[in-house]
Motif scaffolding. Structure first.
Motif, PDB file in Angstrom:
ATOM      1  N   PRO A 129       0.794  -1.227   0.000  1.00  0.00           N
ATOM      2  CA  PRO A 129       0.000   0.000   0.000  1.00  0.00           C
ATOM      3  C   PRO A 129       0.831   1.283   0.000  1.00  0.00           C
ATOM      4  CG  PRO A 129      -0.104  -1.086   2.136  1.00  0.00           C
ATOM      5  CD  PRO A 129       0.676  -1.980   1.231  1.00  0.00           C
ATOM      6  N   LEU A 130       0.130   2.430  -0.069  1.00  0.00           N
ATOM      7  CA  LEU A 130       0.726   3.759  -0.191  1.00  0.00           C
ATOM      8  C   LEU A 130       1.699   4.144   0.918  1.00  0.00           C
ATOM      9  CD1 LEU A 130      -2.480   5.746  -1.089  1.00  0.00           C
ATOM     10  CD2 LEU A 130      -0.647   5.116  -2.630  1.00  0.00           C
ATOM     11  N   SER A 131       2.711   4.946   0.556  1.00  0.00           N
ATOM     12  CA  SER A 131       3.630   5.500   1.538  1.00  0.00           C
ATOM     13  C   SER A 131       4.344   6.715   0.960  1.00  0.00           C
ATOM     14  CB  SER A 131       4.666   4.463   1.955  1.00  0.00           C
ATOM     15  OG  SER A 131       5.573   5.040   2.863  1.00  0.00           O
ATOM     16  N   PRO A 132       3.798   7.926   1.134  1.00  0.00           N
ATOM     17  CA  PRO A 132       4.505   9.112   0.645  1.00  0.00           C
ATOM     18  C   PRO A 132       5.702   9.435   1.538  1.00  0.00           C
ATOM     19  CG  PRO A 132       2.476   9.747   1.715  1.00  0.00           C
ATOM     20  CD  PRO A 132       2.521   8.243   1.716  1.00  0.00           C
ATOM     21  N   VAL A 133       6.729  10.007   0.937  1.00  0.00           N
ATOM     22  CA  VAL A 133       7.900  10.445   1.687  1.00  0.00           C
ATOM     23  C   VAL A 133       7.962  11.959   1.653  1.00  0.00           C
ATOM     24  CG1 VAL A 133       9.210   8.331   1.342  1.00  0.00           C
ATOM     25  CG2 VAL A 133       9.374  10.152  -0.337  1.00  0.00           C
ATOM     26  N   CYS A 134       8.755  12.541   2.551  1.00  0.00           N
ATOM     27  CA  CYS A 134       8.690  13.980   2.730  1.00  0.00           C
ATOM     28  C   CYS A 134      10.078  14.620   2.723  1.00  0.00           C
ATOM     29  CB  CYS A 134       7.977  14.260   4.054  1.00  0.00           C
ATOM     30  SG  CYS A 134       7.740  15.993   4.383  1.00  0.00           S
ATOM     31  N   TRP A 135      10.692  14.692   1.597  1.00  0.00           N
ATOM     32  CA  TRP A 135      11.959  15.400   1.439  1.00  0.00           C
ATOM     33  C   TRP A 135      12.172  15.617  -0.052  1.00  0.00           C
ATOM     34  CZ3 TRP A 135      11.706  10.274   2.849  1.00  0.00           C
ATOM     35  CH2 TRP A 135      12.229   9.360   1.936  1.00  0.00           C
ATOM     36  N   PRO A 136      13.010  16.556  -0.429  1.00  0.00           N
ATOM     37  CA  PRO A 136      13.268  16.729  -1.864  1.00  0.00           C
ATOM     38  C   PRO A 136      14.040  15.522  -2.391  1.00  0.00           C
ATOM     39  CG  PRO A 136      14.407  18.417  -0.569  1.00  0.00           C
ATOM     40  CD  PRO A 136      13.677  17.529   0.388  1.00  0.00           C
ATOM     41  N   LEU A 137      13.520  14.894  -3.409  1.00  0.00           N
ATOM     42  CA  LEU A 137      14.174  13.737  -3.987  1.00  0.00           C
ATOM     43  C   LEU A 137      15.392  14.192  -4.778  1.00  0.00           C
ATOM     44  CD1 LEU A 137      10.936  11.941  -5.111  1.00  0.00           C
ATOM     45  CD2 LEU A 137      12.357  11.394  -3.146  1.00  0.00           C
ATOM     46  N   ASN A 138      16.552  13.585  -4.492  1.00  0.00           N
ATOM     47  CA  ASN A 138      17.780  14.034  -5.132  1.00  0.00           C
ATOM     48  C   ASN A 138      18.808  12.929  -5.216  1.00  0.00           C
ATOM     49  OD1 ASN A 138      19.868  14.347  -2.763  1.00  0.00           O
ATOM     50  ND2 ASN A 138      17.907  15.060  -1.992  1.00  0.00           N
ATOM     51  N   PHE A 139      19.743  13.095  -6.138  1.00  0.00           N
ATOM     52  CA  PHE A 139      20.877  12.192  -6.279  1.00  0.00           C
ATOM     53  C   PHE A 139      21.949  12.933  -7.054  1.00  0.00           C
ATOM     54  CE2 PHE A 139      23.492   8.716  -7.638  1.00  0.00           C
ATOM     55  CZ  PHE A 139      23.405   7.819  -6.592  1.00  0.00           C
ATOM     56  N   ALA A 140      23.196  12.804  -6.645  1.00  0.00           N
ATOM     57  CA  ALA A 140      24.356  13.422  -7.309  1.00  0.00           C
ATOM     58  C   ALA A 140      24.200  14.938  -7.431  1.00  0.00           C
ATOM     59  CB  ALA A 140      24.592  12.786  -8.680  1.00  0.00           C
ATOM     60  N   GLY A 141      23.548  15.556  -6.460  1.00  0.00           N
ATOM     61  CA  GLY A 141      23.365  16.999  -6.482  1.00  0.00           C
ATOM     62  C   GLY A 141      22.186  17.460  -7.326  1.00  0.00           C
ATOM     63  N   ILE A 142      21.494  16.538  -7.962  1.00  0.00           N
ATOM     64  CA  ILE A 142      20.359  16.861  -8.829  1.00  0.00           C
ATOM     65  C   ILE A 142      19.084  16.737  -8.011  1.00  0.00           C
ATOM     66  CG2 ILE A 142      19.095  16.204 -10.906  1.00  0.00           C
ATOM     67  CD1 ILE A 142      21.799  14.846 -11.811  1.00  0.00           C
ATOM     68  N   ILE A 143      18.345  17.836  -7.886  1.00  0.00           N
ATOM     69  CA  ILE A 143      17.082  17.837  -7.156  1.00  0.00           C
ATOM     70  C   ILE A 143      15.955  17.867  -8.176  1.00  0.00           C
ATOM     71  CG2 ILE A 143      15.630  19.052  -5.482  1.00  0.00           C
ATOM     72  CD1 ILE A 143      18.255  20.310  -4.403  1.00  0.00           C
ATOM     73  N   LEU A 144      15.120  16.838  -8.142  1.00  0.00           N
ATOM     74  CA  LEU A 144      14.028  16.747  -9.114  1.00  0.00           C
ATOM     75  C   LEU A 144      13.079  17.920  -8.981  1.00  0.00           C
ATOM     76  CD1 LEU A 144      13.338  12.957  -8.833  1.00  0.00           C
ATOM     77  CD2 LEU A 144      14.513  14.153 -10.646  1.00  0.00           C
ATOM     78  N   GLY A 145      12.736  18.495 -10.118  1.00  0.00           N
ATOM     79  CA  GLY A 145      11.809  19.616 -10.135  1.00  0.00           C
ATOM     80  C   GLY A 145      12.461  20.945  -9.840  1.00  0.00           C
ATOM     81  N   GLY A 202       9.565   2.877   3.742  1.00  0.00           N
ATOM     82  CA  GLY A 202       8.209   2.403   3.968  1.00  0.00           C
ATOM     83  C   GLY A 202       7.707   1.648   2.752  1.00  0.00           C
ATOM     84  N   LYS A 203       6.401   1.468   2.705  1.00  0.00           N
ATOM     85  CA  LYS A 203       5.793   0.741   1.600  1.00  0.00           C
ATOM     86  C   LYS A 203       5.603   1.687   0.417  1.00  0.00           C
ATOM     87  CE  LYS A 203       3.480  -2.401   4.732  1.00  0.00           C
ATOM     88  NZ  LYS A 203       2.204  -2.909   5.224  1.00  0.00           N
ATOM     89  N   PRO A 204       5.790   1.198  -0.802  1.00  0.00           N
ATOM     90  CA  PRO A 204       5.642   2.057  -1.980  1.00  0.00           C
ATOM     91  C   PRO A 204       4.187   2.404  -2.281  1.00  0.00           C
ATOM     92  CG  PRO A 204       6.064  -0.190  -2.648  1.00  0.00           C
ATOM     93  CD  PRO A 204       6.150  -0.167  -1.145  1.00  0.00           C
ATOM     94  N   VAL A 205       3.991   3.371  -3.156  1.00  0.00           N
ATOM     95  CA  VAL A 205       2.654   3.829  -3.524  1.00  0.00           C
ATOM     96  C   VAL A 205       2.008   2.875  -4.526  1.00  0.00           C
ATOM     97  CG1 VAL A 205       3.221   6.253  -3.144  1.00  0.00           C
ATOM     98  CG2 VAL A 205       3.467   5.285  -5.425  1.00  0.00           C
ATOM     99  N   LYS A 206       0.709   3.053  -4.723  1.00  0.00           N
ATOM    100  CA  LYS A 206      -0.006   2.300  -5.752  1.00  0.00           C
ATOM    101  C   LYS A 206       0.634   2.629  -7.098  1.00  0.00           C
ATOM    102  CE  LYS A 206      -4.418   2.119  -3.414  1.00  0.00           C
ATOM    103  NZ  LYS A 206      -5.798   2.589  -3.384  1.00  0.00           N
TER     104      LYS A 206
END
Length: 166
Positions: free
Chosen positions: A22-38, A135-139
């Motif tokens: 089931p659903l599990s939202p996370v709460c931080w800016p998603l990033n890798f290698a200095g790249i922040i999505l959006g 946590g658990k991933p989203v639908k």
């Protein structure tokens, strides 16, 4: 195995998963290698990692491929509106042709960089480690790909013994 930071607000981890959860939202800016999505633009990616191998037919405004200096992993970005990065994929192995490897190689991509809560996960993390950390991933997740959506605004839990100031 692939780690996919995707669609500005999503993170998917492909690790030969088996369960639908089931659903599990996370709460931080998603990033890798200095790249922040959006947030990070394609020109900023080039300043961080170099030019890499560019493919204009990916995303809305193009994609770039980067290989780590040891030739063990590939980082792929796709850009969308206003050249903003909307997807980052990190996977084991080389995903460019042998003639493109020199152009794609960068010393600034470390495939063992951490991500997730407290950067505790990395390329090669197990299914159990991912589940404990994110946590658990989203639908919409599948057997082979787990997707995590971040929220724009998050509520931080209140813990006893923590002083609050008014």
């Amino acid at each position: 195995m692939k780690i996919i930071l995707a669609l500005i607000t999503s993170l998917a981890v492909s690790i030969a998963m088996g369960d639908e959860l089931p659903l599990s939202p996370v709460c931080w800016p998603l990033n890798f290698a200095g790249i922040i999505l959006g947030v990070t633009t394609d020109s900023e990616v080039q300043r961080l990692l170099g030019n890499g191998v560019f493919r204009e037919d990916e995303g809305d405004t193009g994609g770039r491929y980067f290989i780590d200096a040891k030739y063990t992993a590939t980082l792929h970005t796709e850009s969308y509106t206003d050249n903003v990065v909307g997807e980052v994929t990190v996977q084991e192995g080389v995903a460019v042709s042998p003639t493109e490897m020199d152009t794609a190689t960068t010393q600034w991509f470390n495939p063992q960089q951490g991500f997730g809560n407290w950067h505790a996960l990395h390329l090669g993390s197990t299914k159990l480690e991912v589940k404990k950390n994110l946590g658990k991933p989203v639908k919409g997740s599948s057997k082979d790909t787990w997707r995590y959506d971040s929220k724009c605004a998050c509520e931080i839990e209140v813990f006893e013994g923590v002083n609050s100031f008014v």
